[in-house]
Design an enzyme around this catalytic site. Sequence first.
Site, PDB file in Angstrom:
ATOM      1  N   SER A  77     -23.744  -9.780 -53.250  1.00 50.53           N
ATOM      2  CA  SER A  77     -22.472  -9.494 -52.598  1.00 50.53           C
ATOM      3  C   SER A  77     -21.353 -10.241 -53.312  1.00 50.53           C
ATOM      4  O   SER A  77     -21.515 -10.684 -54.458  1.00 50.53           O
ATOM      5  CB  SER A  77     -22.548  -9.896 -51.124  1.00 50.53           C
ATOM      6  OG  SER A  77     -21.411  -9.463 -50.429  1.00 50.53           O
ATOM      7  N   LYS A 101     -12.099  -2.787 -51.479  1.00 48.68           N
ATOM      8  CA  LYS A 101     -13.450  -3.119 -51.011  1.00 48.68           C
ATOM      9  C   LYS A 101     -13.841  -2.024 -50.017  1.00 48.68           C
ATOM     10  O   LYS A 101     -13.447  -2.053 -48.863  1.00 48.68           O
ATOM     11  CB  LYS A 101     -13.480  -4.499 -50.356  1.00 48.68           C
ATOM     12  CG  LYS A 101     -14.885  -4.955 -49.958  1.00 48.68           C
ATOM     13  CD  LYS A 101     -14.845  -6.362 -49.380  1.00 48.68           C
ATOM     14  CE  LYS A 101     -16.241  -6.871 -49.038  1.00 48.68           C
ATOM     15  NZ  LYS A 101     -16.903  -6.058 -47.985  1.00 48.68           N
ATOM     16  N   ARG A 122     -28.751  -0.599 -51.160  1.00 44.97           N
ATOM     17  CA  ARG A 122     -28.845  -2.046 -51.427  1.00 44.97           C
ATOM     18  C   ARG A 122     -30.109  -2.617 -50.804  1.00 44.97           C
ATOM     19  O   ARG A 122     -30.838  -3.375 -51.421  1.00 44.97           O
ATOM     20  CB  ARG A 122     -27.610  -2.760 -50.875  1.00 44.97           C
ATOM     21  CG  ARG A 122     -27.758  -4.281 -50.869  1.00 44.97           C
ATOM     22  CD  ARG A 122     -26.461  -4.930 -50.427  1.00 44.97           C
ATOM     23  NE  ARG A 122     -25.551  -5.053 -51.556  1.00 44.97           N
ATOM     24  CZ  ARG A 122     -24.251  -5.305 -51.434  1.00 44.97           C
ATOM     25  NH1 ARG A 122     -23.717  -5.402 -50.249  1.00 44.97           N
ATOM     26  NH2 ARG A 122     -23.499  -5.435 -52.509  1.00 44.97           N
ATOM     27  N   GLU A 157     -20.105   3.161 -53.944  1.00 44.96           N
ATOM     28  CA  GLU A 157     -20.161   3.217 -52.489  1.00 44.96           C
ATOM     29  C   GLU A 157     -20.252   4.660 -52.022  1.00 44.96           C
ATOM     30  O   GLU A 157     -19.520   5.538 -52.491  1.00 44.96           O
ATOM     31  CB  GLU A 157     -18.901   2.568 -51.903  1.00 44.96           C
ATOM     32  CG  GLU A 157     -19.059   2.101 -50.477  1.00 44.96           C
ATOM     33  CD  GLU A 157     -19.699   0.714 -50.374  1.00 44.96           C
ATOM     34  OE1 GLU A 157     -19.760   0.168 -49.262  1.00 44.96           O
ATOM     35  OE2 GLU A 157     -20.130   0.185 -51.420  1.00 44.96           O
ATOM     36  N   CYS A 381     -18.988   9.434 -13.734  1.00 43.99           N
ATOM     37  CA  CYS A 381     -18.483  10.189 -14.887  1.00 43.99           C
ATOM     38  C   CYS A 381     -17.035  10.604 -14.638  1.00 43.99           C
ATOM     39  O   CYS A 381     -16.725  11.148 -13.564  1.00 43.99           O
ATOM     40  CB  CYS A 381     -19.364  11.411 -15.110  1.00 43.99           C
ATOM     41  SG  CYS A 381     -18.713  12.564 -16.349  1.00 43.99           S
ATOM     42  N   CYS A 402     -23.776  10.231 -18.724  1.00 39.85           N
ATOM     43  CA  CYS A 402     -23.787  11.152 -17.588  1.00 39.85           C
ATOM     44  C   CYS A 402     -24.966  12.097 -17.787  1.00 39.85           C
ATOM     45  O   CYS A 402     -25.065  12.751 -18.832  1.00 39.85           O
ATOM     46  CB  CYS A 402     -22.468  11.938 -17.523  1.00 39.85           C
ATOM     47  SG  CYS A 402     -22.502  13.265 -16.293  1.00 39.85           S
TER      48      CYS A 402
END
Length: 650
Positions: A77, A101, A122, A157, A381, A402
């Site tokens: 990292s 980043k 990774r 990425e 709900c 719900c």
Amino acid sequence: MMQRMKELIFALQKADTAYHKHDQPIMSDREYDLLYDELFALEEKTGVLLAGSPVHKVSGELLESLAEVTHTRPMLSAGKTKSIDEVFRFAQGRKMVLSWKLDGLTLVLRYTAGVFTQAITRGREGLVGEDVTHTAKLMSNIPLRIPYTDDLEVRGECVVGWNSFKQLNDGLEEPYSHPRGLAAGSIRKLDAEAMRNRRLEFLAFNLISDHADSSSKWEQLRHLRSLGFDVVGHSVLAVGASHQSLSDAVALYNPEQYDYPVDGLIIEYDDLSYGRSLGSTGHHENRLIALKWQDELYDTIFRGLELATTRTGMVSVTGVFDDVQIDGSTVNHAYLHNLDILDKLELGIGDRIQVYKANQIIPQIAENTTRSGTLTIPTHCPCCGEPVVIHQTSGGTRQLFCENTQCPAKLVRKFVHFCSKTRMDIEGLSESTLEKFIQHGWVKNFADLYELDRYKAQIVATDGFGEKSFARLQAAIDKRRCCTMNQFIAGLGIHTVGRHAGRDLAQYFHGSWAAFELAIQENFDFTTLPDFGETMHNNIYSWYADAEADKLWRPLLQHITFIQEEQIMSTHTNNPFSGKNIVATGKLEQYTRQSIEAKILSLDATPQSSVTKTTDFLIVGAKAGSKLAKAQQLGITILSEAEFEAMLEA
């Protein structure tokens, strides 16, 4: 101190597992960073490093169902800071490369003789990753072949852009709280086809090769682009740059203006040889540093919770507070990802809280300084009023659900069908908009769509809406207070009874809904109508007898006026298509789906939705599929669009 260090390691490990393995965060980035920094400070103070400390290894977990692959070089990292001063000291006046980043899932792509052969996450501690080649091959911007003959690895990425995330997430059975979760969850699916349309993208940021590696980071990124890779956004800080120049360069990176989710900047020495000479720790490489966004906290007053039920039944919980101005925008809501976060905050109405924008984009509640703890977990709900239950996810977090199978929130698809262009054609009521309205309890049946003025104040205050957009929506709804009977029937979603059947019913009953209902009540035999079989007959009666379906559509009759469909029939019934059954398929150049049907009707012909033995002509456009194959099998006359027009002219 030792006990506290153990507590911190346990909490951070638990958060890592939830975040990396299950894509279900149990704490905010800010909370994680605070615990991480506290552990780091204690390790520095005591000189003791305990096994399992995330400060000295890379976070990441493996899914048991994906094959393990050992990395050729450790995937470490970056050290991190929130201080521009520290970055300035790190730069030492050297030439630096600044880049975003990215907040996604880091991947390594392997190429052999220029051919893409493997994609690896990774994974565990940056040493052993997961093989995700099967899904990576379906990412649209990963080159499967590059103009380079030696072996190399490209690191980058896997991300989902903000726009794609908003569009995709609305359509998922299990929505994600952040693009990173969608990216990580999609790339690691065992079934590659399940992620084909997830719009994943790969942005390269590092190249590893014994032959192609350049001496400059800037040149390396240019080389990656020349090989066909999309690269992370970046810029250069010149040799001897001042502190102010660094601050100005950092200020140019505005996360709200970038297409992809980010959580800071990477600052790296341009001189790759010098960077490598600095070595690494067990956690990070010393050639680069991550500048995390400084979270500026704002005081405000907590006012309560806003609930919304999704189509899966999950009830999302959002904190509501007094307006605060952050980075030029008004913020008054913050999504609370699960009940565990809600519990930690010990909220109560009137509490004084501190809020911020995580990564300068996503509003979050950082702290509750009052901690009255008087707020109770919701019990019903917001959409249907039925009791909710607490489910524990695979990641160990708790969510409200719900379980009412008839909850309107679970009927989003029916509302989308009703409002679609080929049915009631109500502009502005997209799937995401309908879901919002249904989640908040503003829409429970079709009639509620015509009474949205009752909730005008709440809708106008909803993200993405305002006075003008509400006025446009209201105008679109008012425009559809008159409709034809066939539009109405097509919108109801009666199984197998669509637009064509709706048109036949409207013609038979002369556009009278009352006559249609009376026929059902008197046990009319719908199989006596052309192209109506026993299945359609039974489906009409099953739909009409369904009490829950009745609640959905019957109140709408108070808002609708039925009008006759104007059909301009050809005065020349001796045209070659008069009395014939015609199917149109594929993409036509001169006609839309609706206009070709209108044209067929005007020729005293019958438009059909599927090819059968009764079909006389099939008109084909581009990308004609199974209907063309069936017509060929049945020996039906097949016409191109040009041939169809030529026959009309003749």
